[in-house]
Design a protein around this motif. Structure first.
Motif, mmCIF file in Angstrom:
data_model
loop_
_atom_site.group_PDB
_atom_site.id
_atom_site.type_symbol
_atom_site.label_atom_id
_atom_site.label_comp_id
_atom_site.label_asym_id
_atom_site.label_seq_id
_atom_site.Cartn_x
_atom_site.Cartn_y
_atom_site.Cartn_z
ATOM 1 N N ASP A 36 0.817 -1.215 0.000
ATOM 2 C CA ASP A 36 0.000 0.000 0.000
ATOM 3 C C ASP A 36 0.854 1.269 0.000
ATOM 4 O OD1 ASP A 36 -2.202 -1.605 0.085
ATOM 5 O OD2 ASP A 36 -2.746 -1.161 2.163
ATOM 6 N N TYR A 37 2.159 1.127 0.263
ATOM 7 C CA TYR A 37 3.018 2.292 0.415
ATOM 8 C C TYR A 37 4.198 2.220 -0.551
ATOM 9 C CZ TYR A 37 0.417 1.834 4.736
ATOM 10 O OH TYR A 37 -0.593 1.654 5.642
ATOM 11 N N ARG A 38 4.764 3.375 -0.843
ATOM 12 C CA ARG A 38 5.990 3.406 -1.620
ATOM 13 C C ARG A 38 7.163 3.162 -0.658
ATOM 14 N NH1 ARG A 38 5.639 8.784 -5.308
ATOM 15 N NH2 ARG A 38 6.202 9.654 -3.252
ATOM 16 N N ARG A 39 7.769 4.202 -0.149
ATOM 17 C CA ARG A 39 8.824 4.028 0.858
ATOM 18 C C ARG A 39 8.209 3.938 2.253
ATOM 19 N NH1 ARG A 39 12.439 9.141 0.513
ATOM 20 N NH2 ARG A 39 13.955 7.978 1.765
ATOM 21 N N VAL A 40 8.815 3.118 3.088
ATOM 22 C CA VAL A 40 8.540 3.153 4.523
ATOM 23 C C VAL A 40 9.880 3.422 5.196
ATOM 24 C CG1 VAL A 40 7.720 1.925 6.554
ATOM 25 C CG2 VAL A 40 6.592 1.559 4.344
ATOM 26 N N VAL A 41 10.002 4.602 5.785
ATOM 27 C CA VAL A 41 11.250 5.039 6.409
ATOM 28 C C VAL A 41 11.058 5.063 7.914
ATOM 29 C CG1 VAL A 41 12.967 6.873 6.569
ATOM 30 C CG2 VAL A 41 11.802 6.443 4.388
ATOM 31 N N LEU A 42 11.972 4.436 8.644
ATOM 32 C CA LEU A 42 11.914 4.413 10.104
ATOM 33 C C LEU A 42 13.190 5.028 10.652
ATOM 34 C CD1 LEU A 42 10.687 3.534 12.829
ATOM 35 C CD2 LEU A 42 11.770 1.302 12.491
ATOM 36 N N ILE A 43 13.032 6.071 11.465
ATOM 37 C CA ILE A 43 14.153 6.713 12.152
ATOM 38 C C ILE A 43 13.960 6.488 13.643
ATOM 39 C CG2 ILE A 43 15.361 8.875 12.584
ATOM 40 C CD1 ILE A 43 14.270 9.897 9.908
ATOM 41 N N THR A 44 14.937 5.842 14.281
ATOM 42 C CA THR A 44 14.821 5.546 15.712
ATOM 43 C C THR A 44 16.012 6.115 16.456
ATOM 44 O OG1 THR A 44 15.976 3.403 15.658
ATOM 45 C CG2 THR A 44 13.622 3.401 15.161
ATOM 46 N N GLY A 45 15.750 6.554 17.667
ATOM 47 C CA GLY A 45 16.810 7.090 18.507
ATOM 48 C C GLY A 45 16.742 6.523 19.910
ATOM 49 N N ALA A 46 17.905 6.392 20.531
ATOM 50 C CA ALA A 46 18.003 5.938 21.919
ATOM 51 C C ALA A 46 19.125 6.705 22.594
ATOM 52 C CB ALA A 46 18.270 4.434 21.985
ATOM 53 N N ARG A 47 19.089 6.724 23.919
ATOM 54 C CA ARG A 47 20.118 7.457 24.644
ATOM 55 C C ARG A 47 21.488 6.808 24.428
ATOM 56 N NH1 ARG A 47 17.980 7.011 29.116
ATOM 57 N NH2 ARG A 47 16.839 8.971 29.175
ATOM 58 N N THR A 48 21.553 5.486 24.583
ATOM 59 C CA THR A 48 22.789 4.734 24.365
ATOM 60 C C THR A 48 22.436 3.453 23.604
ATOM 61 O OG1 THR A 48 22.649 3.326 26.341
ATOM 62 C CG2 THR A 48 23.598 5.539 26.626
#
Length: 284
Positions: A145-157
């Motif tokens: 159903d989608y073109r790109r699926v971009v996931l940006i994740t962040g954590a302290r360490t």
């Protein structure tokens, strides 16, 4: 001490259901994912982004977003819980076989339908990735159903990263473009260092074909939304998950009020066109 697991009707009329812990996955030093199954009656099906009120018997009740797969067969639930207070610590420490009270689901969900045919950009900071996981799993179940699926994740360490197995599996399968970053690297960390705003700032997007889902600390969401707005993404196509002190879940106690919104009913997911003027008011 024995626990009464009979269905309990609370003061405002909705029903608390007993669920049993059938699995525990330690995410990091203070966060665990609990897998729950109904003792008898099950809660209604949930939408990605909704939350449950979870009750630790004899301790109290708090709102916790659902981190499980909305497309999974069966009535089991998954909740990812960080131990930061008395109730969350008690829930976090519930062992396999232990009982938890469940009410819900409540609130609005992530609008994935509006993203169909375009690109989906998902940004999660810290434990904010937990309320996004159900949306990610729903998007993967309908990946065409989608073109790109971009996931940006962040954590302290690196030690604080949530859903490590998922974050290895999703990009390896070619389903997701993953950008992972940490604030403070460990000696063996060879990935990106910095805030989630940095990979987002370098991301190329097509404004009229991009839907963004943001969850994390409010400053992070404001900066990420600002970056997307500068790229031309309309505020109505940016969704954020807002948190306040949710206590009843049914828009009666008023503790979760944010301006004209009662977030247990009108949220937690709202578009940034709605959220931006409210978040601009200090201490609201």
């Amino acid at each position: 001490m024995s626990v009464d697991t009979r269905t309990r009707t609370v003061a405002h009329g909705d029903t608390m259901l007993p669920y049993r812990v059938i699995g525990r996955i330690a995410q990091n030093q203070d966060t665990v994912t609990l897998r729950l199954e109904p003792v008898r009656d099950a809660a209604q099906p949930f939408r990605p982004g909704q939350f449950m009120m979870l009750y630790s018997f004899g301790v109290g009740e708090i709102a916790i977003s659902i981190s499980g797969d909305p497309t999974a067969v069966g009535d089991n639930l998954e909740h990812t819980i960080r131990a930061v207070g008395a109730v969350s610590a008690a829930l976090h420490d519930t062992g396999v076989g232990g009982l938890i009270g469940v009410r819900g689901p409540f609130g609005t969900g992530w609008d994935l339908t509006s993203a169909a045919g375009g690109d989906l950009v998902i940004v999660g900071g810290g434990v904010g990735l937990a309320p996004l996981r159900s949306a990610i799993l729903a998007a993967l179940a309908a990946r065409d159903d989608y073109r790109r699926v971009v996931l940006i994740t962040g954590a302290r360490t690196p030690a604080d990263i949530l859903f490590r197995h998922d974050q290895r599996l999703w990009p390896a399968a070619g389903a997701i473009e993953l950008h992972q970053t940490v604030d403070h690297p460990a000696p063996d960390w060879d990935g990106r260092v910095g805030f989630v705003t940095e990979p987002l700032a370098h991301l190329t997007v097509e404004p009229g074909k991009t839907t963004a889902l943001l969850c994390g600390p409010e400053p992070m969401m404001r900066f990420c939304a600002g970056s997307l707005l500068r790229k031309g993404v309309p505020a109505s196509d940016i969704q954020v998950s807002l948190e306040r002190n949710m206590q009843c879940g049914v828009a009666r106690c008023g503790h979760c009020q944010l301006g004209p919104l009662l977030l247990c009913r009108d949220g937690p997911i709202v578009d940034y066109a709605t959220a931006e003027p409210l978040l601009a008011v200090r201490e609201l």
